[in-house]
Design an enzyme around this catalytic site. Structure first.
Site, PDB file in Angstrom:
ATOM      1  CE  LYS A  98     -28.193 -32.996  -0.632  1.00 39.14           C
ATOM      2  NZ  LYS A  98     -29.272 -33.785   0.010  1.00 39.14           N
ATOM      3  CG  ASP A 150     -21.518 -23.254  11.721  1.00 40.47           C
ATOM      4  OD1 ASP A 150     -21.145 -23.099  12.901  1.00 40.47           O
ATOM      5  OD2 ASP A 150     -22.373 -22.527  11.175  1.00 40.47           O
ATOM      6  CG  ASP A 194     -24.628 -24.667  16.771  1.00 33.57           C
ATOM      7  OD1 ASP A 194     -23.391 -24.702  16.974  1.00 33.57           O
ATOM      8  OD2 ASP A 194     -25.306 -23.615  16.881  1.00 33.57           O
TER       9      ASP A 194
HETATM   10  C1  IPM Z   1     -18.689 -21.513  15.170  1.00 36.59           C
HETATM   11  C2  IPM Z   1     -19.379 -20.211  14.884  1.00 36.59           C
HETATM   12  C3  IPM Z   1     -18.590 -19.450  13.822  1.00 36.59           C
HETATM   13  C4  IPM Z   1     -18.603 -20.300  12.574  1.00 36.59           C
HETATM   14  C5  IPM Z   1     -19.104 -18.029  13.540  1.00 36.59           C
HETATM   15  C6  IPM Z   1     -19.144 -17.176  14.774  1.00 36.59           C
HETATM   16  C7  IPM Z   1     -18.295 -17.359  12.466  1.00 36.59           C
HETATM   17  O1  IPM Z   1     -20.699 -20.407  14.532  1.00 36.59           O
HETATM   18  O2  IPM Z   1     -17.506 -21.490  15.557  1.00 36.59           O
HETATM   19  O3  IPM Z   1     -19.329 -22.551  15.027  1.00 36.59           O
HETATM   20  O4  IPM Z   1     -19.575 -20.283  11.803  1.00 36.59           O
HETATM   21  O5  IPM Z   1     -17.618 -21.011  12.363  1.00 36.59           O
HETATM   22 MG    MG Z   2     -21.347 -22.412  14.767  1.00 34.69          MG
END
Ligand code: IPM
Ligand code: MG
Length: 358
Positions: free
Chosen positions: A191, A247, A251
């Site tokens: 960013k 992170d 996802d």
């Molecule tokens: C991941 C998870 C972890 C992170 C959490 C559980 C601390 O979301 O491994 O992606 O944020 O790294």
């Molecule tokens: Mg995560």
């Protein structure tokens, strides 16, 4: 050969998916004549319940002494009210930093068999998704100074993002090395139009890129990257990014493949030892139902076999076994689209059988 593996089942569906992975690893032992010495230790909420802390010293020591660590998941509503340093997630963060595992690799691949499970428009899905997310894992806002203080509007909380040139350099080198063995493109996500840490990140990555003239470097802002992942995921090869953005983007990217329940990850440092885990969480809503998808953890075991144990053929056998059961039509609930599905343990037994019958 003999190997020492520490298992950290953790919370929620963690114990079920680790059981599933050991079913498959036992088949690998039999088929290839190895001895996996697997011992379980507590981490996360279960460790808080038994010892009062999310990462007991005994667990960290056991991990340090093993060839590799396989982790299920940590966290759950039971421990949500605890102070930050006592939360289950802190156990995982301390484990990552305690083992010096600064590089988190998250391969995002859409299996041929599951194209129709992807929420992407089918013409986009058919162009393929094959991305390696390289996420910095022991720096940034996850580990910067934090706290509470009195501000102009009363009490306020703060977290700080800090990156050193050295931290950015070492993770960038990993991304470029990986790109050399793939399609030779690195998209570095930051960013830089707003954040100072991102400007240092970008300048450092550009410098590292000079050592890899064959690799194309593209800089991309994180908001644009979130959009491009949906619009044109086939444009990506290696995505290099910081702890927080990695992170979130991983996802998002995981859903392109149909389910977060399919995706493994490895966390590596300077040596061969690594931490292997699914990228999904503890899914407390389905814990104990034997319905979680074990494939992410089984594929994490495959990454463990090839990366830390250097058992490349064995890893390939596990990956082929996963493809075989998917091609046979076996589905856990998350990827069954409301149709017939099998349990977590049954899926693991089928994958183990496919390893043995290779
Ligand atoms: C991941 C998870 C972890 C992170 C959490 C559980 C601390 O979301 O491994 O992606 O944020 O790294
Ligand atoms: Mg995560």
């Amino acid at each position: 050969m003999d190997f020492h593996i520490t298992l950290l089942p953790g919370d929620g569906v963690g114990p079920e998916i680790i059981d599933a992975a050991t079913t498959v690893l036992t088949a690998v032992e039999k088929k290839f004549g190895h001895n996996f010495h697997m011992q379980s230790r507590d981490i996360g909420g279960v460790a808080i319940d038994t010892t009062g802390v999310p990462l007991p010293k005994e667990t960290l020591d056991a991990c340090k002494q093993s060839d590799a660590v396989l982790l299920g998941a940590v966290g759950g509503p039971k421990w949500d009210g605890l102070k930050a340093h006592l939360r289950p997630e802190r156990g995982l963060l301390s484990l990552r930093s305690g083992l010096g595992l600064f590089a988190n690799l998250r391969p995002i691949a859409l299996h041929e068999e599951l194209i129709s499970s992807s929420p992407l428009r089918q013409d986009i899905a058919k162009r393929g998704v094959n991305i390696m997310i390289v996420r910095e894992l022991t720096g940034g806002i996850y580990f910067g100074e934090r706290g509470y203080r009195d501000g102009a509007f009363g009490q306020e909380a703060y977290d700080t993002e800090v990156y050193s040139i050295n931290e950015v350099e070492r993770i960038a080198k990993i991304a470029f090395e990986i790109a050399m063995g793939r399609n030779k493109k690195v998209t570095s996500v930051d960013k830089a139009n707003v954040l100072e840490t991102s400007r240092l990140w970008r300048a450092t990555v550009e410098r590292v890129a000079k050592g890899y003239p064959e690799v194309e470097l593209e800089n991309m802002l994180v908001d644009n990257c979130a959009m491009q992942l949906i619009k044109e995921p086939s444009r990506f090869d290696v995505i290099l990014t910081n702890n927080m953005f990695g992170d979130i983007l991983s996802d998002e990217a995981s859903m392109l493949t149909g389910s977060i329940g399919l995706l493994p990850s490895s966390s590596l440092g300077a040596g061969n030892m690594g931490l292997y885990e699914p990228i999904h969480g503890s899914a407390p809503d389905i814990a104990g139902n034997d319905e979680a998808n074990p494939i992410a953890t089984v594929l994490a075991s495959a990454m463990m076999l090839s990366t830390s144990l250097k058992l490349v053929n064995e890893a390939f056998a596990v990956e082929c076994a996963v493809h075989k059961v998917l091609a046979k039509g076996l589905r856990t609930k998350d990827i069954a689209g409301g149709k017939k599905h099998v349990s977590c343990s049954r899926m693991a037994e089928e994958i183990a059988l496919a390893v043995l019958n290779r």
